[in-house]
Design a protein around this motif. Structure first.
Motif, short mmCIF file in Angstrom:
data_model
loop_
_atom_site.label_atom_id
_atom_site.label_comp_id
_atom_site.label_asym_id
_atom_site.label_seq_id
_atom_site.Cartn_x
_atom_site.Cartn_y
_atom_site.Cartn_z
N VAL A 278 0.86 -1.19 0.00
CA VAL A 278 0.00 0.00 0.00
C VAL A 278 0.90 1.24 0.00
O VAL A 278 0.70 2.19 -0.76
CB VAL A 278 -0.92 0.01 1.24
N ASP A 279 1.93 1.19 0.83
CA ASP A 279 2.89 2.29 0.92
C ASP A 279 3.63 2.49 -0.40
O ASP A 279 3.81 3.63 -0.86
CB ASP A 279 3.88 1.98 2.04
N HIS A 280 4.06 1.38 -1.02
CA HIS A 280 4.84 1.52 -2.25
C HIS A 280 4.01 2.17 -3.35
O HIS A 280 4.49 3.02 -4.09
CB HIS A 280 5.35 0.15 -2.70
N GLY A 282 1.61 4.18 -2.94
CA GLY A 282 1.51 5.60 -2.58
C GLY A 282 2.75 6.35 -3.04
O GLY A 282 2.65 7.43 -3.64
N HIS A 283 3.93 5.78 -2.79
CA HIS A 283 5.18 6.42 -3.24
C HIS A 283 5.16 6.65 -4.76
O HIS A 283 5.66 7.65 -5.24
CB HIS A 283 6.38 5.55 -2.89
N TYR A 284 4.62 5.68 -5.48
CA TYR A 284 4.59 5.78 -6.95
C TYR A 284 3.45 6.66 -7.46
O TYR A 284 3.35 6.88 -8.65
CB TYR A 284 4.41 4.39 -7.57
N ASP A 321 1.26 2.84 9.88
CA ASP A 321 2.47 3.37 10.51
C ASP A 321 2.68 4.84 10.21
O ASP A 321 3.40 5.54 10.90
CB ASP A 321 3.69 2.55 10.10
N HIS A 322 2.06 5.30 9.13
CA HIS A 322 2.12 6.70 8.71
C HIS A 322 1.28 6.79 7.46
O HIS A 322 0.87 5.76 6.90
CB HIS A 322 3.57 7.14 8.39
N ALA A 323 1.04 8.00 7.00
CA ALA A 323 0.38 8.19 5.71
C ALA A 323 1.45 8.34 4.63
O ALA A 323 2.56 8.77 4.92
CB ALA A 323 -0.50 9.43 5.75
N THR A 324 1.11 7.96 3.41
CA THR A 324 2.02 8.16 2.29
C THR A 324 1.26 8.83 1.14
O THR A 324 0.25 8.31 0.68
CB THR A 324 2.59 6.81 1.78
N ALA A 325 1.74 9.99 0.75
CA ALA A 325 1.28 10.68 -0.48
C ALA A 325 -0.17 11.18 -0.43
O ALA A 325 -0.61 11.86 -1.35
CB ALA A 325 1.48 9.79 -1.71
N ASN A 447 6.23 11.20 -1.10
CA ASN A 447 6.79 10.87 0.23
C ASN A 447 5.71 10.56 1.26
O ASN A 447 4.53 10.78 1.03
CB ASN A 447 7.60 12.06 0.75
N HIS A 448 6.17 10.13 2.42
CA HIS A 448 5.30 10.01 3.59
C HIS A 448 4.90 11.42 4.03
O HIS A 448 5.55 12.39 3.68
CB HIS A 448 6.04 9.36 4.76
N THR A 449 3.82 11.48 4.83
CA THR A 449 3.41 12.78 5.37
C THR A 449 3.25 12.66 6.89
O THR A 449 3.33 11.57 7.46
CB THR A 449 2.08 13.25 4.76
ZN LIG Z 1 7.21 4.30 2.49
#
Ligand SMILES: [Zn+2]
Length: 491
Positions: A278-280, A282-284, A321-325, A447-449
């Motif tokens: 899910v994070d990856h 978001g990064h893309y 763990d955090h939000a991303t994008a 990035n993460h926010t």
């Molecule tokens: Zn990440």
């Protein structure tokens, strides 16, 4: 009426501002949970949608409504009687925007650490991570993820390294030395035969048929290591379209629960389950990858809820763990619905597209991207034929770009700055932005926010979760819920 500030902050689980050298308020690791648990939890299932902001959950939930006429399991859980909910501040020791290593370490050891660190405090200590702490108390410990099992989120829950999260060979060796009972995901490249030879009792499974035997209850004696990719497990959208023989996160989670229940016996177990890609996505800035992996994580939430139904001995936590994008649907009314409907035709991730491009066009610069890696660099210096680029995107998403959009992306691939926000333009921002002309799913950055994230809990000890807490405070709630004796130091 006046409220004493100290009392107010303490009650809300907030951190008093203590200046430190970094210039940021220091975190207090010793905040006592607001309540005492009514009874101890035998098991803990700790679920992480890595990099999930509310927009990400909402996109998955809206697509489920459009596609299946159903709602996300996680949304249903939030509305269920007895469920406890809170928000989590996700900062690290060195800033307001955390990475996954610092975030998972905060859950693991109860202290904030600098970004990139795994189980190591800013002053060089190595407190015992919760999964190992639970094993000291006789419980079984397991990690399930769609990333490499040596990646930041599983590592922060179970390991301590003096270097950083990139030291995945060391993390792999430590996970085996610490005899974690179950590790399932990707990351085969960090478990060479030379390492596995030192741990002959570890049962290694790599194929679909081996997984099916494991899921069917084939009982081994030693720790189990499931490795279904050299690096990360493929994005769900690619897994589905290409019918890859890799188990889904829900399948891995169900099998892990059954195995750990046997392995832990009367003492119980601690299991972390991560939807890491899910994070990856978001990064893309990749809506196709994002929505499918969000829904796959939610299916795992559904599997855990089903497993835990009619039990009263298991604390289940579902969080990020955090939000991303910070993605979101950003068009009104029927036009917005129509845009989102287009995501139902998605067939492939941006990662797949980048692989197609690289196979078609020689890369002048930089190094070829490492496919299957969440940190895949945007390959620039490609003198691409715009029509080929358009065809690849259409094959992956079902969306036909306009001439102007195609030419803008060809310039981006050549390495030109086409985004006013340099941070976004240097990676996949322009591709995500052009797709948003069609889907209206737009992203903030690569990035993460610093956004706070959801924490949802049910079962014994869930009452220890505060309405608002700093991320490291969750650790104290877990230790208390499991009623663990003091941890022994790790070697
Ligand atoms: Zn990440």
């Amino acid at each position: 009426m006046t409220i004493d500030r100290r009392t107010f902050l303490g009650a809300a689980g907030l951190t008093a501002a203590i200046p430190v050298l970094s210039g940021l308020p220091a975190a207090r690791a010793d905040q006592a949970p607001a309540e005492e648990p009514r009874r101890a939890a035998k098991n803990l299932v700790f679920m992480v949608a890595d990099g999930m902001s509310f927009g990400t959950l909402s996109l998955g939930d809206m697509v489920l409504q459009l596609r299946d006429g159903s709602r996300a399991h996680w949304v249903g859980l939030m509305n269920r009687a007895g469920t406890r909910r809170g928000l989590v501040e996700t900062r690290s020791a060195d800033g307001f925007v955390t990475d996954s290593a610092a975030a998972s370490t905060a859950w693991g050891i109860g202290e904030l650490v600098d970004n990139g660190r795994v189980g190591m405090t800013p002053d060089g200590r190595f407190p015992t991570p919760i999964l190992i702490h639970a094993k000291q108390a006789g419980k079984a410990g397991g990690l399930v993820t769609t990333t490499r099992v040596t990646h930041a989120t599983p590592a922060g829950f179970s390991c301590n390294v003096p270097t950083n999260r990139d030291d995945e060979s060391r993390i792999a060796a430590q996970m085996l030395e610490r005899r974690i009972d179950l590790m399932v995901g990707g990351g085969a490249r960090f478990f060479p035969d030379s390492l596995l030879a030192k741990h002959p009792d570890v049962e290694v499974i790599r194929t679909r048929s081996q997984f099916d035997a494991f899921a069917g209850g084939a009982v081994g004696t030693g720790p189990l290591l499931g490795l279904f990719a050299g690096s990360h497990v493929p994005f769900e959208v690619d897994r589905r379209t290409l019918s890859l023989p890799v188990p889904s996160l829900a399948e891995m989670s169900r099998a892990a629960l059954a195995r750990l229940e046997r392995a832990g016996g009367d003492a119980g177990f601690v299991l972390q389950i991560e939807g890491g890609r899910v994070d990856h996505a978001g990064h893309y800035n990749d809506a196709a990858g994002l929505i499918d992996d969000m829904i796959a994580f939610d299916a795992a939430v559904g599997a855990v809820i089903e497993w835990a139904a009619n039990r009263d001995d298991t604390l289940v936590i579902v969080t990020a763990d955090h939000a991303t994008a910070n993605p979101g649907l950003t068009e009104y009314g029927a036009r917005g619905v129509k845009g989102l409907m287009k995501t139902l035709k998605f067939r492939h991730s941006f990662e797949w597209m980048e692989g197609k491009l690289a196979s078609k066009f020689p890369l002048a610069n930089p190094e070829p991207p490492e496919f299957g890696d969440g940190d895949m660099a945007h390959a620039t210096g490609i003198d691409i034929n715009p029509a080929d680029l358009r065809d690849i995107i259409e094959e992956a998403t079902g969306i036909a770009l306009s001439k102007g959009e195609t030419e803008l992306l060809a310039r981006w691939k050549r390495g030109e700055a086409v985004d006013g926000f340099a941070l976004a333009g240097a990676r996949y921002g322009p591709l995500g932005a052009v797709m948003a002309n069609h889907t209206f799913v737009a992203f903030l950055s690569p990035n993460h926010t610093s956004d706070p994230v959801e924490i949802t809990a049910f079962g014994p000890g869930s009452e220890l979760i505060a309405p608002w807490q700093q991320i490291n405070r969750v650790h104290a709630a877990l230790v208390k819920a499991l009623d663990l004796p003091p941890a022994k130091p790790v070697a």
